[in-house]
Design a protein around this motif. Structure first.
Motif, mmCIF file in Angstrom:
data_model
loop_
_atom_site.group_PDB
_atom_site.id
_atom_site.type_symbol
_atom_site.label_atom_id
_atom_site.label_comp_id
_atom_site.label_asym_id
_atom_site.label_seq_id
_atom_site.Cartn_x
_atom_site.Cartn_y
_atom_site.Cartn_z
ATOM 1 N N LEU A 39 1.036 -1.159 -0.003
ATOM 2 C CA LEU A 39 -0.086 0.144 0.128
ATOM 3 C C LEU A 39 0.818 1.136 0.051
ATOM 4 N N ASP A 40 1.811 1.273 0.951
ATOM 5 C CA ASP A 40 2.895 2.590 0.682
ATOM 6 C C ASP A 40 3.478 2.748 -0.566
ATOM 7 N N GLU A 41 3.913 1.645 -1.102
ATOM 8 C CA GLU A 41 4.218 1.690 -2.670
ATOM 9 C C GLU A 41 3.488 2.250 -3.579
ATOM 10 N N ILE A 42 2.208 1.834 -3.683
ATOM 11 C CA ILE A 42 1.122 2.321 -4.524
ATOM 12 C C ILE A 42 0.836 3.671 -4.183
ATOM 13 N N GLU A 43 0.714 3.882 -2.939
ATOM 14 C CA GLU A 43 0.513 5.666 -2.600
ATOM 15 C C GLU A 43 2.030 6.256 -3.057
ATOM 16 N N ASP A 44 3.374 5.893 -3.040
ATOM 17 C CA ASP A 44 4.226 6.478 -3.565
ATOM 18 C C ASP A 44 4.362 6.478 -4.960
ATOM 19 N N MET A 45 3.761 6.006 -5.734
ATOM 20 C CA MET A 45 3.682 5.710 -7.211
ATOM 21 C C MET A 45 2.903 6.978 -7.662
ATOM 22 N N ALA A 46 1.617 7.272 -6.867
ATOM 23 C CA ALA A 46 0.762 8.373 -7.103
ATOM 24 C C ALA A 46 1.657 9.704 -6.848
ATOM 25 N N ARG A 47 2.233 9.615 -5.765
ATOM 26 C CA ARG A 47 3.081 10.968 -5.390
ATOM 27 C C ARG A 47 4.254 11.051 -6.323
ATOM 28 N N SER A 48 4.929 10.149 -6.735
ATOM 29 C CA SER A 48 5.970 10.303 -7.833
ATOM 30 C C SER A 48 5.420 10.986 -9.152
ATOM 31 N N GLN A 49 4.153 10.502 -9.395
ATOM 32 C CA GLN A 49 3.685 10.936 -10.716
ATOM 33 C C GLN A 49 3.549 12.339 -10.397
ATOM 34 N N ARG A 50 2.871 12.625 -9.273
ATOM 35 C CA ARG A 50 2.446 14.141 -9.147
ATOM 36 C C ARG A 50 3.910 14.946 -9.166
ATOM 37 N N ARG A 51 4.667 14.760 -8.442
ATOM 38 C CA ARG A 51 6.053 15.087 -8.348
ATOM 39 C C ARG A 51 6.804 15.494 -9.675
ATOM 40 N N SER A 52 6.660 14.349 -10.621
ATOM 41 C CA SER A 52 7.132 14.423 -11.803
ATOM 42 C C SER A 52 6.460 15.678 -12.588
ATOM 43 N N LEU A 53 5.184 15.705 -12.613
ATOM 44 C CA LEU A 53 4.390 16.673 -13.308
ATOM 45 C C LEU A 53 4.611 17.973 -12.891
ATOM 46 N N LYS A 54 4.791 18.313 -11.621
ATOM 47 C CA LYS A 54 5.109 19.711 -10.963
ATOM 48 C C LYS A 54 6.729 20.114 -11.478
ATOM 49 N N SER A 55 7.533 18.964 -11.507
ATOM 50 C CA SER A 55 8.985 19.435 -11.781
ATOM 51 C C SER A 55 8.929 19.803 -13.360
ATOM 52 N N ASN A 56 8.039 19.066 -14.228
ATOM 53 C CA ASN A 56 8.187 19.410 -15.849
ATOM 54 C C ASN A 56 7.485 20.594 -15.856
ATOM 55 N N LEU A 57 6.304 20.939 -15.172
ATOM 56 C CA LEU A 57 5.460 22.189 -15.136
ATOM 57 C C LEU A 57 6.423 23.471 -14.730
ATOM 58 N N ILE A 58 7.198 23.468 -13.766
ATOM 59 C CA ILE A 58 8.376 24.521 -13.359
ATOM 60 C C ILE A 58 9.211 24.665 -14.766
ATOM 61 N N VAL A 59 9.847 23.480 -15.043
ATOM 62 C CA VAL A 59 10.864 23.739 -16.339
ATOM 63 C C VAL A 59 10.181 24.363 -17.182
ATOM 64 N N VAL A 60 8.975 24.194 -17.808
ATOM 65 C CA VAL A 60 8.263 24.701 -18.919
ATOM 66 C C VAL A 60 7.936 25.947 -18.545
ATOM 67 N N LEU A 61 7.461 26.743 -17.425
ATOM 68 C CA LEU A 61 7.494 27.785 -16.797
ATOM 69 C C LEU A 61 8.503 28.560 -16.858
ATOM 70 N N LEU A 62 9.633 27.900 -16.574
ATOM 71 C CA LEU A 62 10.967 28.776 -16.599
ATOM 72 C C LEU A 62 11.312 29.140 -17.728
ATOM 73 N N HIS A 63 11.242 28.162 -18.670
ATOM 74 C CA HIS A 63 11.573 28.512 -19.959
ATOM 75 C C HIS A 63 10.703 29.484 -20.802
ATOM 76 N N LEU A 64 9.463 29.370 -20.538
ATOM 77 C CA LEU A 64 8.786 30.453 -20.838
ATOM 78 C C LEU A 64 9.121 31.746 -20.645
ATOM 79 N N LEU A 65 9.387 31.984 -19.159
ATOM 80 C CA LEU A 65 9.836 33.159 -18.658
ATOM 81 C C LEU A 65 11.129 33.678 -19.312
ATOM 82 N N LYS A 66 12.028 33.001 -19.211
ATOM 83 C CA LYS A 66 13.392 33.299 -20.049
ATOM 84 C C LYS A 66 13.076 33.594 -21.391
ATOM 85 N N TRP A 67 12.416 32.942 -22.226
ATOM 86 C CA TRP A 67 12.054 33.341 -23.604
ATOM 87 C C TRP A 67 11.337 34.650 -23.613
ATOM 88 N N GLN A 68 10.377 34.791 -22.934
ATOM 89 C CA GLN A 68 9.702 36.173 -22.856
ATOM 90 C C GLN A 68 10.402 37.233 -22.318
#
Length: 148
Positions: A39-68
């Motif tokens: 159960l801990d592993e399954i919960e960690d899988m969901a947290r990991s997916q959300r962390r990955s999404l957040k990390s990629n979002l921050i990179v996209v936002l960073l590059h959009l800001l730098k571009w602009q």
């Protein structure tokens, strides 16, 4: 293998623990499954997916800001990174559509992090960047969107 042995296996040989757990589940041997760690592993899988999404979002936002805001330093590298991280976001959302509303809920917090990182990378004052995210989710995910 007892449940206690299974729990010990989790700490000493993770791959074997997974293989044993999968085998037990497939065989319907539910009494021998290390449920607590599973159960801990399954919960960690969901947290990991959300962390990955957040990390990629921050990179996209960073590059959009730098571009602009640092247009004189635009490069193919920034554009390539934008595409790569947008594709990661798109793939995550396609694989797990429930992540799209999550993306919207973390946009403001992720934008704040991206502005701080943009300040550090560009040397521009934090006040250079809008206090609220100027990009909507559709633009963030759009491969063709680049701010002026």
């Amino acid at each position: 293998m007892t449940q206690a042995t299974q729990r010990l296996l989790y700490e000493t040989d993770y791959v074997q623990w997974i293989e044993t757990t999968v085998e037990r589940l497939r065989n319907g041997d539910y009494d021998s499954v290390d449920w607590e760690n599973l159960l801990d592993e399954i919960e960690d899988m969901a947290r990991s997916q959300r962390r990955s999404l957040k990390s990629n979002l921050i990179v996209v936002l960073l590059h959009l800001l730098k571009w602009q805001y640092q247009s004189e330093k635009r490069s193919g590298c920034w554009e390539s990174s934008l595409l790569e991280h947008r594709h990661r976001l798109q793939d995550d959302i396609q694989d797990s559509p429930s992540l799209k509303p999550y993306l919207e809920t973390i946009l403001a917090e992720s934008y704040i992090r991206a502005t701080k990182q943009a300040k550090a990378e560009t040397g521009l004052p934090l006040q250079t960047f809008p206090s609220e995210c100027p990009y909507d989710v559709a633009s963030i995910l759009d491969d063709d969107f680049l701010p002026n």
